[in-house]
Design an enzyme around this catalytic site. Sequence first.
Site, PDB file in Angstrom:
ATOM      1  N   SER A 167      -6.724 -20.912 -82.874  1.00 45.87           N
ATOM      2  CA  SER A 167      -5.462 -21.641 -82.930  1.00 45.87           C
ATOM      3  C   SER A 167      -4.282 -20.669 -82.821  1.00 45.87           C
ATOM      4  CB  SER A 167      -5.399 -22.495 -84.199  1.00 45.87           C
ATOM      5  OG  SER A 167      -4.338 -23.413 -84.148  1.00 45.87           O
ATOM      6  N   HIS A 171      -6.033 -27.739 -80.051  1.00 44.48           N
ATOM      7  CA  HIS A 171      -6.093 -29.100 -80.607  1.00 44.48           C
ATOM      8  C   HIS A 171      -5.594 -30.137 -79.605  1.00 44.48           C
ATOM      9  CE1 HIS A 171      -6.505 -26.493 -84.007  1.00 44.48           C
ATOM     10  NE2 HIS A 171      -5.226 -26.162 -84.012  1.00 44.48           N
TER      11      HIS A 171
END
Length: 212
Positions: A122, A163
Amino acid sequence: MKILLLSRNTGAILPFLVGASCAKAPLDGFRIAYIDDAQQSFAGAAFVEAERAALEALAGHIVPVTARGTETRRFDRMLADVDAVYVASGSTFALLDALRASGNAAALVERVRAGLPYIGASAGSIVAGPDVTPACLMDDPADGPALTDYAGLALIDQTVIPHADGLLPPYPPELIQKTLDTYRDSHALTPLNDDQALLMDNGRLSVIRSEP
């Protein structure tokens, strides 16, 4: 360079490390530096504990590293003493700010360019790119108060948008779509679902599966 950039799930890590480091599974004696600056304001959060536990289940030995406050020569020695580096998820701007303020961004880049395998998750994936500006809608730029620009580590020429499937509550589909619509014309973006990863192999980038 040997680079694996995750959105969330860790399934691609073990085959990457085995291939990148000529290691054998299980990774007994394998040492991974865990750079945790993106998570400093999330101490005790469930996602932090889950991420660290997932990596510990794969690796022989996790070496916690906080770039902020660590003198560059010591930081560099720590990286010299491990088999790979993992840059954890959390706040993209807090992470970039910490790497820059400490002077350790350059040391990290130098080690990775010299062959140290880099795994990002991330935020750790976003900062590997040339510019973290596209993260402005997903994370809070105020987390990096000392930043005067948003240039990333430039280990790859794409900015990862993690995501991208919109399944993680803080990053709903509407936010992901707004991010892509806002920045796709000005930045080279690679959206990654949580079950995907971006792999650099022999200088080529490809999106691969990364299951839970």
